[in-house]
Motif scaffolding. Structure first.
Motif, PDB file in Angstrom:
ATOM      1  N   LYS A 141       0.853  -1.178   0.000  1.00  0.00           N
ATOM      2  CA  LYS A 141       0.000   0.000   0.000  1.00  0.00           C
ATOM      3  C   LYS A 141       0.894   1.233   0.000  1.00  0.00           C
ATOM      4  O   LYS A 141       1.865   1.302   0.752  1.00  0.00           O
ATOM      5  CB  LYS A 141      -0.918   0.021   1.223  1.00  0.00           C
ATOM      6  CG  LYS A 141      -1.859   1.218   1.251  1.00  0.00           C
ATOM      7  CD  LYS A 141      -2.909   1.085   2.340  1.00  0.00           C
ATOM      8  CE  LYS A 141      -3.905   2.236   2.279  1.00  0.00           C
ATOM      9  NZ  LYS A 141      -5.020   2.051   3.240  1.00  0.00           N
ATOM     10  N   THR A 190      -1.646   2.039  -8.743  1.00  0.00           N
ATOM     11  CA  THR A 190      -2.349   1.717  -7.504  1.00  0.00           C
ATOM     12  C   THR A 190      -3.854   1.915  -7.670  1.00  0.00           C
ATOM     13  O   THR A 190      -4.310   2.732  -8.472  1.00  0.00           O
ATOM     14  CB  THR A 190      -1.860   2.603  -6.355  1.00  0.00           C
ATOM     15  OG1 THR A 190      -2.064   3.984  -6.683  1.00  0.00           O
ATOM     16  CG2 THR A 190      -0.382   2.372  -6.068  1.00  0.00           C
ATOM     17  N   VAL A 229      -1.272  -1.982  -4.572  1.00  0.00           N
ATOM     18  CA  VAL A 229      -0.708  -2.522  -5.803  1.00  0.00           C
ATOM     19  C   VAL A 229      -0.191  -3.925  -5.529  1.00  0.00           C
ATOM     20  O   VAL A 229       0.189  -4.251  -4.401  1.00  0.00           O
ATOM     21  CB  VAL A 229       0.423  -1.616  -6.352  1.00  0.00           C
ATOM     22  CG1 VAL A 229       1.662  -1.681  -5.473  1.00  0.00           C
ATOM     23  CG2 VAL A 229       0.759  -1.946  -7.790  1.00  0.00           C
TER      24      VAL A 229
END
Length: 273
Positions: free
Chosen positions: A192, A225, A231
């Motif tokens: 993240k 993302t 991601v």
């Protein structure tokens, strides 16, 4: 916690947008550790700091170590032994004296920009507290940006821990869902990204396999993302990998600052299954 275990606490639904594979801009910045996962009562990791065109080849310039920050497993600064700097790399030793994960980073956060005095363009870099007196009153065409950069890698002695990986909420940061020293080739790894403490949605990330000098293809790809800053990456084979992201925004509340720029790079090692 095994070397293959995954950390929970974040949603794992990760819609990604794969982008066309293109090589990164030249002169990537990186910290390359001699090892990332170790065992025993104590160990030592040597880290090289460099900028280069090829990963991870010493062929452009050394990175300075003035902004070196190492956080130990207890969340406190860890001692390093600086070896020195040459033309192509700087090196330092990091004694691992505590069990757990170390966060090794070059971190800078400040202001930078330019202005005109008459017909001459001047550049300035410094702290926010210096801004009021740093730019002459008669200066014109003042362009100031808030700039935060983080170049990092990780090393773990024994079992992976999380204390050193807590976000600072400054600039771009990688927050582990999969621990950065719990990475296995062929298995998905989730991260993240935060920008100033908030999810970095729509952030474009470059993902590059090391050793590009020794293969015909660049080995680079682009990922984006999701709305939560999440991601997922998959390493096709074991080895060192490079991750890079940057962000630029004009949404700044201080009228004296025109933009907010942040960059992030990391070197991650994926081990064999």
């Amino acid at each position: 916690m095994s070397i293959k275990s995954k950390l929970s606490g974040f949603a794992l639904l990760l819609p990604l947008i794969a982008m066309s594979a293109t090589p990164a801009e030249a002169h990537r910045r990186w910290l390359l550790p001699s090892s990332t996962v170790l065992s025993g009562e104590s160990e030592l990791v040597t880290v090289d700091a460099a900028a280069s065109n090829e990963l991870f080849i010493f062929e452009h310039r050394a990175l300075g170590l003035n902004d070196l920050t190492v956080t130990g497993p207890d969340g406190k600064p860890a001692k390093t032994d600086i070896i020195g700097s040459g033309k192509y790399r700087s090196s330092f030793d990091l004694p691992l004296t505590q069990q757990g994960t170390y966060r090794i980073a070059l971190v800078s956060n400040g202001l930078g920009g330019s202005y005109k005095l008459g017909n001459e363009r001047k550049r300035w870099r410094g702290k926010r507290s210096d801004l009021a007196t740093a730019i002459p009153a008669e200066a014109t065409d003042v362009k100031i940006s808030q700039v935060a950069s983080r170049t990092e890698t990780f090393a773990t002695l024994g079992e992976p821990t999380l204390t050193a990986l807590a976000p600072t909420n400054i600039g771009l940061e990688l927050i582990p869902v999969t621990h950065p020293n719990d990475l296995v080739a062929g298995e998905p790894a989730q991260f993240k990204f935060l920008l100033d403490g908030k999810p970095a949605a729509g952030l474009e990330i470059e993902w590059v396999q090391g050793g590009s000098r020794y293969r015909d293809t660049a080995g680079a790809s682009k990922l984006t993302t999701d709305a939560n800053g999440m991601v997922e990456v998959v390493a096709p084979e074991a080895g060192m990998y490079y991750l890079e992201a940057s962000s630029s925004s004009d949404n700044v509340t201080d009228p004296k600052i025109q933009s907010n720029r942040a960059s992030y790079t990391a070197v991650l090692e994926f081990l064999p299954l």
